[in-house]
Design a protein around this motif. Sequence first.
Motif, PDB file in Angstrom:
ATOM      1  N   TRP A 116       1.016   4.269  18.309  1.00 15.27           N
ATOM      2  CA  TRP A 116       0.932   3.340  17.192  1.00 15.27           C
ATOM      3  C   TRP A 116       0.694   4.168  15.932  1.00 15.27           C
ATOM      4  N   HIS A 117       1.698   4.169  15.050  1.00 13.90           N
ATOM      5  CA  HIS A 117       1.571   4.742  13.709  1.00 13.90           C
ATOM      6  C   HIS A 117       0.843   6.073  13.672  1.00 13.90           C
ATOM      7  N   THR A 118      -0.297   6.109  12.950  1.00 12.40           N
ATOM      8  CA  THR A 118      -0.978   7.379  12.738  1.00 12.40           C
ATOM      9  C   THR A 118      -1.931   7.685  13.896  1.00 12.40           C
TER      10      THR A 118
ATOM     11  N   GLY B 214      10.959   7.402  12.657  1.00  9.04           N
ATOM     12  CA  GLY B 214      10.659   6.162  13.377  1.00  9.04           C
ATOM     13  C   GLY B 214       9.593   6.385  14.426  1.00  9.04           C
ATOM     14  N   ARG B 215       9.669   5.558  15.480  1.00 14.32           N
ATOM     15  CA  ARG B 215       8.553   5.442  16.413  1.00 14.32           C
ATOM     16  C   ARG B 215       8.903   5.828  17.831  1.00 14.32           C
ATOM     17  N   THR B 216       7.869   6.067  18.619  1.00 17.78           N
ATOM     18  CA  THR B 216       8.037   6.183  20.058  1.00 17.78           C
ATOM     19  C   THR B 216       7.175   5.122  20.721  1.00 17.78           C
TER      20      THR B 216
ATOM     21  N   GLY C 115       6.491  -5.892  11.811  1.00 19.58           N
ATOM     22  CA  GLY C 115       6.134  -4.783  12.676  1.00 19.58           C
ATOM     23  C   GLY C 115       4.671  -4.857  13.067  1.00 19.58           C
ATOM     24  N   GLN C 116       3.830  -4.979  12.034  1.00 18.10           N
ATOM     25  CA  GLN C 116       2.397  -5.031  12.300  1.00 18.10           C
ATOM     26  C   GLN C 116       1.997  -6.437  12.750  1.00 18.10           C
ATOM     27  N   PRO C 117       0.891  -6.497  13.491  1.00 13.47           N
ATOM     28  CA  PRO C 117       0.475  -7.757  14.103  1.00 13.47           C
ATOM     29  C   PRO C 117       0.149  -8.858  13.109  1.00 13.47           C
TER      30      PRO C 117
ATOM     31  N   LEU D  15       5.589  -1.229   3.082  1.00 13.65           N
ATOM     32  CA  LEU D  15       6.333  -0.195   3.800  1.00 13.65           C
ATOM     33  C   LEU D  15       6.982  -0.754   5.061  1.00 13.65           C
ATOM     34  N   CYS D  16       6.655  -1.969   5.390  1.00 16.04           N
ATOM     35  CA  CYS D  16       6.872  -2.494   6.743  1.00 16.04           C
ATOM     36  C   CYS D  16       7.796  -3.702   6.720  1.00 16.04           C
ATOM     37  N   THR D  17       7.372  -4.792   6.092  1.00 18.60           N
ATOM     38  CA  THR D  17       8.147  -6.025   6.197  1.00 18.60           C
ATOM     39  C   THR D  17       8.413  -6.668   4.851  1.00 18.60           C
TER      40      THR D  17
HETATM   41 MO    MO Z   1       5.414  -1.653  10.018  1.00 16.67          MO
END
Ligand code: MO
Length: 789
Positions: free
Chosen positions: A660-662, A654-656, A368-370, A171-173
């Motif tokens: 972090w996510h959920t 998207g994000r603010t 996106g994720q570490p 879903l991310c990269t």
């Molecule tokens: Mo992500």
Amino acid sequence: MKTDRIDDIWGPRTPHTSGSIWPQRVDQFLIDGVSEGDVDAWIRGACLLCSNGCGLEVAVRDGHMVGVRGRAEDRVNHGRLGPKGLYGWQGEQHDRLTTPLIREGDRLVETDWETAMSTVVKRSRTLLERKGPLSHAFYTSGQLMIEEYYTLAVIGKAGIGTPHMDGNTRLCTATAASAFQESFGSDGQPSSYTDIDSCDALFLFGHNVAETQSVLWSRMLDRLDAADPPRLVCVDPRRTKVAERATVHLPIRNGTNLALMNALVHELIAHDRVDHVYVDAHTVGFEEIQQITHDTTPEWAADICGVTADGIRAAAEIFGTSDRVVSTCSMGYYQSHQATAASCQVNNMHLLRGMLGRRGAGILQMNGQPSAENNREAGCGPALPGFRNWDNPEHARELAELWNVDPMVIPHWSPPTDANTIFRYAEQGSVGFLWIAGTNPAVSMPDLGRIRRILAGDQCFVVVSDGYRTETTELADVVLPAALWAEKTGTYTNVDRTVHLQEQAVKPPGQARSDQVIFTEYARRLGLTDRAGQPLPAWESPEQAFEAWKAASAGRPCDYSGLTYRQLHDAGGIQWPCNETAPQGTERLYVDGVFNTDIEMCETYGHNLSTGAPVSETAYRARRIDGRAILKSVPYEHAFEEPDETYPLRLTTGRTVYHWHTRTKTRRSRQLNDAAPSMWIELSEPDAQRLGVREGDIVRVTSRRGSIEAPARVSHIREGVVFAPWHYGDSTTAANELTLTGWDPVSKQPELKVAAVAVERIAPGHGPAPAPANTASTPVRPPDETVRD
Ligand SMILES: [Mo]
Ligand SMILES: Nc1nc2c(c(=O)[nH]1)N[C@H]1C(S)=C(S)[C@@H](COP(=O)(O)OP(=O)(O)OC[C@H]3O[C@@H](n4cnc5c(=O)[nH]c(N)nc54)[C@H](O)[C@@H]3O)O[C@H]1N2
Ligand SMILES: Nc1nc2c(c(=O)[nH]1)N[C@H]1C(S)=C(S)[C@@H](COP(=O)(O)OP(=O)(O)OC[C@H]3O[C@@H](n4cnc5c(=O)[nH]c(N)nc54)[C@H](O)[C@@H]3O)O[C@H]1N2
Ligand code: SF4
């Protein structure tokens, strides 16, 4: 001076000119009542709340975390921390899962590890005996450690033998990986953050870096505020903080990225802004992209994207007249229907201009994720470990030798199964055992009504390991309490290939255990062994797992063989490949213009970017690509769901900056939660006027799949577009109630950024929406003007 990263998100400026070193600035936060003298130990590591991977130290007192500070010497952040890095860790100290849970009817009840694990293993063994390995799936994360991914990869791929392993990285990269594979032959970020320090133009494609890698934006701001700022181009339907600073902002309609990209490439070729020497020596496919972009003029794209042709020309002119461009691509590009094609066009622009592998000129296809990168490398998701090609029998044979198993156990008869398909199999019940670790799909996947039905149904047994009770644990059959960041030791790799070691700072709460310990115990109880009858995996501790991973990565593009825990402890972040020839790590890939497209090296033979049809080995071989990069594109097609009379607006999500996510961690951190406590919906001023909506009024957003309700923020978003942050997972507010099941044909990344919706006002509000006012969500009018009559 006390560090404040809530009101002052990016901190004070430390401007520097092109080519000079980014100055240090150390950010620190200790909880109230604790001063530096009270700290027992500072434990080294890196922030795990985004892909930037800022080096930091954790302050420990009496066995508890009491603060953090940035590491001045770390190459990634030079001491800085953003809002999540500074405050997010506090969330780990509340409401944790401390015992396993097991389902009794419609309730989860506390149990002990013995009962939980024996239930899991019994179910697993029965299914393996009855239906074989294809009954098993593992859906993991971009937030675990390399050691944990590699341990699970060996369990799944050498022990059980299932291709059904993927991460939420899908879903991310997934598109970052696919774009690299299609252009350069394998995954792996070519460039380095240091390129930002000396570029003369920055292109940000669908990337709100100011909020999502806030320390990276500080790095960019320090160039933008110097005497010789780079020119900045931003492609985003919202007026983000990046857009506010842009030389050219192209607020395109969401879902039209490839039309814009084909026009930008058209312009480069039409004005002969092409480095023909580089293109001739180091690429194949020039004629193909020339032909595909022949008629895709700025005027043609302007109509589709809803921006001016002059704007497109101005952006192309900046790219064409700069010597050192850094481009970044992120979810605005990746979570779309032609994601891989649009992202490959960014690679193509750099190849056409010979802007790769040299200082200041580079591509950052973002993670996106570490540890999204590590899931991709270690073989827990979309590839065999070490970026090996499932379609190359020699690659599978190497792994079989390393693991001492029969090559036929290793699932290399088909590509690894993507998450969308795993959930489809779980829906049908052909997958009857699904283990979810480190992700919360009941909030993060599209079309949540369907996801809940799949997880709650009897057709599939669901195991979830997490640090908290979440929307997903509530649907599981067994829940396992996991140790979180800084409660375990392990490594992870950021966007620009920088590897960090996080050392254990505190003990996990209650009976929580690290994912590595949990996976290993599962393997032992299942009795997984190699050909000699030795246990699989053959290790116990994180450091042993790291040593095993080093051996698997040796000789591959992501070569970790020269790294040690000791070296990472001493130096902080180090960039892979790190081996005998590059003992200090490697700043940039492809400096010699030789890519990983050699038939023996490549991770894939590639795909048709429109249909996803794989290129055969024979066709690939016949093309004699031999280390050159591949220029490829396809014609633009419109998104799956376009607005119509019933659903006239285009939803994006998207994000603010504060969450972090959920929000499992960030909503439990007071500073972060107070800054963005609940859901809102962003509308443009003309749309709001048409709908009779004022700032703060409650609106309902409806798509073909569901509806949500929240206060409206009238923001500077593009007319016709609605933005929903997807952090607020309650079924009345979760953005993914609205999104659709659809994906890019190559990367299989879900289309989370485009759906057709209708908006209606359902009640008056009480003051402004609970959205931040210092971000992309800034209201059109200041709050005092929105006071109600
Ligand atoms: Mo992500
Ligand atoms: N604060 C914070 N930071 C995070 C995260 C977080 O949850 N919170 N998550 C991390 C993770 S896992 C990830 S993947 C990254 C994501 O980082 P980003 O990709 O920067 O984040 P998003 O907000 O998902 O999307 C970026 C931008 O894409 C724009 N956009 C939407 N649709 C389109 C489109 O069709 N075309 C274009 N060109 N733009 C579009 C949106 O307006 C948005 O501003 O952030 C990481 N960092
Ligand atoms: N509409 C829409 N949907 C999206 C996106 C979007 O932009 N729009 N973005 C997508 C993207 S880019 C991403 S990355 C996904 C993220 O989606 P998720 O992965 O579902 O989101 P998180 O909240 O990060 O979930 C991680 C879970 O793992 C737990 N956890 C944390 N650390 C550990 C650990 O060490 N071990 C274990 N076992 N558990 C741990 C956390 O408590 C949390 O419950 O969402 C995707 N969904
Ligand atoms: S930019 Fe990312 S890694 Fe750095 S402090 Fe912020 S959340 Fe953590």
